[in-house]
Design a protein around this motif. Structure first.
Motif, PDB file in Angstrom:
ATOM      1  N   SER A  46       0.108   2.104   5.642  1.00 32.72           N
ATOM      2  CA  SER A  46       0.812   2.099   4.307  1.00 32.72           C
ATOM      3  C   SER A  46       2.260   1.525   4.462  1.00 32.72           C
ATOM      4  CB  SER A  46       0.890   3.599   3.589  1.00 32.72           C
ATOM      5  OG  SER A  46      -0.372   3.997   3.231  1.00 32.72           O
ATOM      6  N   VAL A 101       0.760   5.758  -0.076  1.00 30.44           N
ATOM      7  CA  VAL A 101      -0.092   6.983  -0.124  1.00 30.44           C
ATOM      8  C   VAL A 101       0.785   8.143  -0.342  1.00 30.44           C
ATOM      9  CG1 VAL A 101       0.555   7.239   2.281  1.00 30.44           C
ATOM     10  CG2 VAL A 101      -1.552   8.122   1.462  1.00 30.44           C
ATOM     11  N   LYS A 129       0.872  -1.120   0.154  1.00 28.63           N
ATOM     12  CA  LYS A 129      -0.096   0.025   0.008  1.00 28.63           C
ATOM     13  C   LYS A 129       0.781   1.223   0.065  1.00 28.63           C
ATOM     14  CE  LYS A 129      -3.373   2.338   2.654  1.00 28.63           C
ATOM     15  NZ  LYS A 129      -4.316   2.440   4.010  1.00 28.63           N
ATOM     16  N   TYR A 154      -2.897   6.486   5.501  1.00 29.91           N
ATOM     17  CA  TYR A 154      -1.273   6.418   5.557  1.00 29.91           C
ATOM     18  C   TYR A 154      -0.875   5.510   6.915  1.00 29.91           C
ATOM     19  CZ  TYR A 154      -1.058  10.113   9.246  1.00 29.91           C
ATOM     20  OH  TYR A 154      -1.252  10.893  10.295  1.00 29.91           O
TER      21      TYR A 154
END
Length: 208
Positions: A88, A18, A16, A85
């Protein structure tokens, strides 16, 4: 059988990522250049956050899939950012090289990430609009020194021309804990298989 077809398929590892930064610094333009290789001079401001995905080959055995959250830069959406976040694996903090204030805002995002995001998050500080050199307000060496002091990756790019965009994500991919993520995925798969196995503790099968 050809040599190509006999090669094992690369393993896919998901992370992930951001994007953070002030409004109008070009976060969405960077993402769209990376994902779709396109650029729009009149892109509308992101509302809340936008989600996109893209893969990048780390090596012949590993392909990285980025799950990208492009967050809105307007102040009214700031409270939503932690939602994106906190879990992330990587963050791209963007500023505009023609706007000194956008670097000051980027510094605040960096501090917030260091305080609240995962300890092993990979952070890149990215100066966008490198094609507007004649309008530069942020000194390259100053921003680079800031990144070095904070232990960040640093890039200057142009979403408009595409220069340096893929390099951001390639370098982030090389810093990510790929083996740890693979082990975690394998453990989850093993746990799922164990849960699906029929129980051997079946009282009906016991002797009476």
């Amino acid at each position: 059988m050809s040599q190509e077809s006999s090669r094992p398929q690369p393993r896919l590892v998901q992370f992930k990522l951001v994007l953070l930064g002030e409004s109008a610094v070009g976060k969405s333009s960077i993402v769209h250049r990376f994902v779709k290789d396109s650029f729009d001079d009149y892109r509308e401001s992101t509302i809340g956050a936008a989600f996109l995905t893209q893969t990048i080959e780390l090596n012949p055995e590993i392909t990285i899939k980025f799950e990208i959250w492009d967050t809105a830069g307007q102040e009214r959406y700031k409270s939503l950012a932690p939602m994106y976040y906190r879990n992330s694996n990587a963050a791209v903090v963007v500023y505009d090289i023609t706007q000194e204030s956008s670097l000051e805002r980027a510094k605040i995002w960096i501090k917030e990430l260091q305080r609240q995001a995962s300890q092993d998050i990979v952070i890149a500080l990215v100066g966008n609009k490198a094609d507007l050199e004649e309008e530069r307000q942020v000194d390259n060496e100053h921003a680079k020194l800031l990144a070095e002091e904070e232990g960040l990756l640093f890039f200057e790019v142009s979403a408009k021309s595409g220069d340096g965009i893929k390099t951001i994500f390639q370098n982030i991919a090389e810093k990510l804990p790929v083996e740890a993520q693979l082990n975690k995925s394998q453990q989850k798969l093993a746990n799922k298989v164990n849960l699906q196995r029929p129980s051997t503790n079946n009282q009906a099968s016991c002797c009476v």
